[in-house]
Write an enzyme that holds these catalytic residues in place. Sequence first.
Site, PDB file in Angstrom:
ATOM      1  N   VAL A  20      10.563  -6.697  10.366  1.00 34.69           N
ATOM      2  CA  VAL A  20      11.730  -5.808  10.496  1.00 34.69           C
ATOM      3  C   VAL A  20      11.402  -4.800  11.598  1.00 34.69           C
ATOM      4  O   VAL A  20      10.303  -4.233  11.624  1.00 34.69           O
ATOM      5  CB  VAL A  20      12.038  -5.084   9.168  1.00 34.69           C
ATOM      6  CG1 VAL A  20      13.233  -4.146   9.322  1.00 34.69           C
ATOM      7  CG2 VAL A  20      12.312  -6.105   8.059  1.00 34.69           C
ATOM      8  N   GLN A  68      -2.813 -11.996   7.999  1.00 29.23           N
ATOM      9  CA  GLN A  68      -2.973 -11.767   6.558  1.00 29.23           C
ATOM     10  C   GLN A  68      -2.206 -12.825   5.765  1.00 29.23           C
ATOM     11  O   GLN A  68      -2.713 -13.377   4.779  1.00 29.23           O
ATOM     12  CB  GLN A  68      -2.461 -10.366   6.201  1.00 29.23           C
ATOM     13  CG  GLN A  68      -2.328 -10.123   4.701  1.00 29.23           C
ATOM     14  CD  GLN A  68      -1.995  -8.683   4.388  1.00 29.23           C
ATOM     15  OE1 GLN A  68      -2.867  -7.837   4.382  1.00 29.23           O
ATOM     16  NE2 GLN A  68      -0.736  -8.394   4.094  1.00 29.23           N
ATOM     17  N   LYS A 104       4.712  -9.485   9.839  1.00 25.72           N
ATOM     18  CA  LYS A 104       4.087  -8.596  10.815  1.00 25.72           C
ATOM     19  C   LYS A 104       2.559  -8.725  10.705  1.00 25.72           C
ATOM     20  O   LYS A 104       1.866  -8.792  11.697  1.00 25.72           O
ATOM     21  CB  LYS A 104       4.503  -7.133  10.642  1.00 25.72           C
ATOM     22  CG  LYS A 104       3.929  -6.286  11.778  1.00 25.72           C
ATOM     23  CD  LYS A 104       4.383  -4.879  11.736  1.00 25.72           C
ATOM     24  CE  LYS A 104       3.641  -4.094  10.717  1.00 25.72           C
ATOM     25  NZ  LYS A 104       2.195  -3.919  11.051  1.00 25.72           N
ATOM     26  N   GLN A 109     -10.423  -2.646   1.911  1.00 23.64           N
ATOM     27  CA  GLN A 109     -10.005  -3.304   3.153  1.00 23.64           C
ATOM     28  C   GLN A 109     -10.055  -2.378   4.358  1.00 23.64           C
ATOM     29  O   GLN A 109      -9.615  -2.750   5.442  1.00 23.64           O
ATOM     30  CB  GLN A 109      -8.624  -3.948   2.974  1.00 23.64           C
ATOM     31  CG  GLN A 109      -7.474  -2.973   2.797  1.00 23.64           C
ATOM     32  CD  GLN A 109      -6.181  -3.698   2.450  1.00 23.64           C
ATOM     33  OE1 GLN A 109      -6.007  -4.164   1.334  1.00 23.64           O
ATOM     34  NE2 GLN A 109      -5.262  -3.795   3.406  1.00 23.64           N
ATOM     35  N   MET A 131       0.850  -1.193   0.000  1.00 26.64           N
ATOM     36  CA  MET A 131       0.000   0.000   0.000  1.00 26.64           C
ATOM     37  C   MET A 131       0.889   1.248   0.000  1.00 26.64           C
ATOM     38  O   MET A 131       0.405   2.347   0.293  1.00 26.64           O
ATOM     39  CB  MET A 131      -0.943  -0.005   1.196  1.00 26.64           C
ATOM     40  CG  MET A 131      -1.889  -1.215   1.154  1.00 26.64           C
ATOM     41  SD  MET A 131      -3.464  -0.944   1.961  1.00 26.64           S
ATOM     42  CE  MET A 131      -2.950  -0.620   3.621  1.00 26.64           C
ATOM     43  N   GLY A 171      10.786  -2.595   6.015  1.00 24.60           N
ATOM     44  CA  GLY A 171      10.044  -3.866   6.015  1.00 24.60           C
ATOM     45  C   GLY A 171       9.639  -4.228   4.588  1.00 24.60           C
ATOM     46  O   GLY A 171       9.889  -5.337   4.109  1.00 24.60           O
ATOM     47  N   HIS A 172       9.029  -3.273   3.877  1.00 22.02           N
ATOM     48  CA  HIS A 172       8.665  -3.523   2.471  1.00 22.02           C
ATOM     49  C   HIS A 172       9.910  -3.829   1.650  1.00 22.02           C
ATOM     50  O   HIS A 172       9.905  -4.719   0.806  1.00 22.02           O
ATOM     51  CB  HIS A 172       8.016  -2.278   1.850  1.00 22.02           C
ATOM     52  CG  HIS A 172       6.743  -1.843   2.478  1.00 22.02           C
ATOM     53  ND1 HIS A 172       6.637  -0.688   3.209  1.00 22.02           N
ATOM     54  CD2 HIS A 172       5.501  -2.396   2.465  1.00 22.02           C
ATOM     55  CE1 HIS A 172       5.383  -0.534   3.619  1.00 22.02           C
ATOM     56  NE2 HIS A 172       4.676  -1.559   3.190  1.00 22.02           N
ATOM     57  N   SER A 208       3.847   1.451   8.238  1.00 23.42           N
ATOM     58  CA  SER A 208       3.604   2.781   7.645  1.00 23.42           C
ATOM     59  C   SER A 208       2.836   3.652   8.633  1.00 23.42           C
ATOM     60  O   SER A 208       2.927   4.879   8.608  1.00 23.42           O
ATOM     61  CB  SER A 208       2.801   2.649   6.351  1.00 23.42           C
ATOM     62  OG  SER A 208       3.482   1.793   5.468  1.00 23.42           O
ATOM     63  N   ARG A 209       2.062   3.025   9.519  1.00 23.08           N
ATOM     64  CA  ARG A 209       1.240   3.785  10.469  1.00 23.08           C
ATOM     65  C   ARG A 209       2.060   4.369  11.616  1.00 23.08           C
ATOM     66  O   ARG A 209       1.548   5.198  12.361  1.00 23.08           O
ATOM     67  CB  ARG A 209       0.119   2.907  11.034  1.00 23.08           C
ATOM     68  CG  ARG A 209      -0.950   2.592   9.996  1.00 23.08           C
ATOM     69  CD  ARG A 209      -2.143   1.911  10.607  1.00 23.08           C
ATOM     70  NE  ARG A 209      -3.270   1.870   9.688  1.00 23.08           N
ATOM     71  CZ  ARG A 209      -3.620   0.824   8.948  1.00 23.08           C
ATOM     72  NH1 ARG A 209      -2.926  -0.293   9.018  1.00 23.08           N
ATOM     73  NH2 ARG A 209      -4.653   0.886   8.129  1.00 23.08           N
TER      74      ARG A 209
HETATM   75  O1  PAF Z   1      -0.262  -5.688   3.590  1.00 24.50           O
HETATM   76  C1  PAF Z   1      -0.676  -4.780   2.834  1.00 24.50           C
HETATM   77  O2  PAF Z   1      -0.019  -3.745   2.624  1.00 24.50           O
HETATM   78  C2  PAF Z   1      -2.016  -4.935   2.137  1.00 24.50           C
HETATM   79  O3  PAF Z   1      -2.938  -5.571   2.958  1.00 24.50           O
HETATM   80  C3  PAF Z   1      -1.911  -5.647   0.776  1.00 24.50           C
HETATM   81  C4  PAF Z   1      -1.426  -7.074   0.916  1.00 24.50           C
HETATM   82  C5  PAF Z   1      -0.979  -4.875  -0.135  1.00 24.50           C
HETATM   83  C6  PAF Z   1      -3.291  -5.702   0.109  1.00 24.50           C
HETATM   84  O4  PAF Z   1      -3.810  -4.435  -0.090  1.00 24.50           O
END
Ligand code: PAF
Length: 285
Positions: free
Chosen positions: A177, A154, A150, A62, A31, A37-38, A187-188
């Site tokens: 991470v 999900q 994390k 979501q 997102m 982490g990403h 990100s939050r």
């Molecule tokens: O983990 C996330 O950033 C979101 O839930 C994802 C997997 C990109 C789906 O929108």
Amino acid sequence: MLRIDGNVEKLRRAVRGLRQEGGTVGFVPTMGYLHEGHLSLVRKSVSENQTTVVSIFVNPLQFGPNEDYEAYPRDLEKDCMLLEKEGVDLVYCPKPEDLYHPDHSTYVVEEGVSRDLCGASRPGHFRGVCTVVLKLFHLVEPDRAYFGEKDYQQLQVIRRMVRDLNVPVEIRGCPIVREQDGLALSSRNVYLSPPERASALALSRSLKKAKALYDSGERDAAKIAGCVREELKGDPSLYVEYVEVKDASELSALKTIERPAVLALAVRVGKTRLIDNVILGEGNP
Ligand code: PAF
């Protein structure tokens, strides 16, 4: 690095073109507002695949009506710069109207591992996640897709969806991470004021204590969860949404930890909802 904004057909064509160069395609759905982490997911994909595709899309489906969809941090230009540096081949940055028809009415609903934990406190959240992830899988047709641990629930929900719907993609989970002081990257975290950030350290601290208790031989799930709650209580800026010990792959309830388990928590720090977890027992199943 190729950047495609919008049109899903353009994305399909571009990925097919890249695939013709041979090798596997790795995919990292995000997102945006990228952090280390990403980038750890991106690096893993780049190291394991000939081609890496990243999507940046804040998925409205979501977020609940009272959640932070509008406020969710965004910085597309910086994200693209970071991805280019990591050697990503293609970044896809759609807008909601590029992915969802105005009368969109088809959803993907997982009804097992998505029920409890965040599924209980964020109704509809995993329906939104599964729907967008499956759509992106159809568009990118990756060989492997990368998700952070994390968002542990999900990851299990996506694994289940892929298994149940026979999606030909290998799901790779990557470790959390953390900042040096233990705060899990999210990100939050940008929402946290300095005092809230200090309070948020109680999350990783409590998980560390619980892990030490487990390592010392404690196997009673309630006692381990209790030790976490104890560490979190007393700070008025922390509101505990849940602290639970679950079977690590089924996410079913556990009284005694006799197989790998996950200790997962969701806590609101002021207005910011944070999640974190630790695995108790042997690794991620
Ligand atoms: O983990 C996330 O950033 C979101 O839930 C994802 C997997 C990109 C789906 O929108």
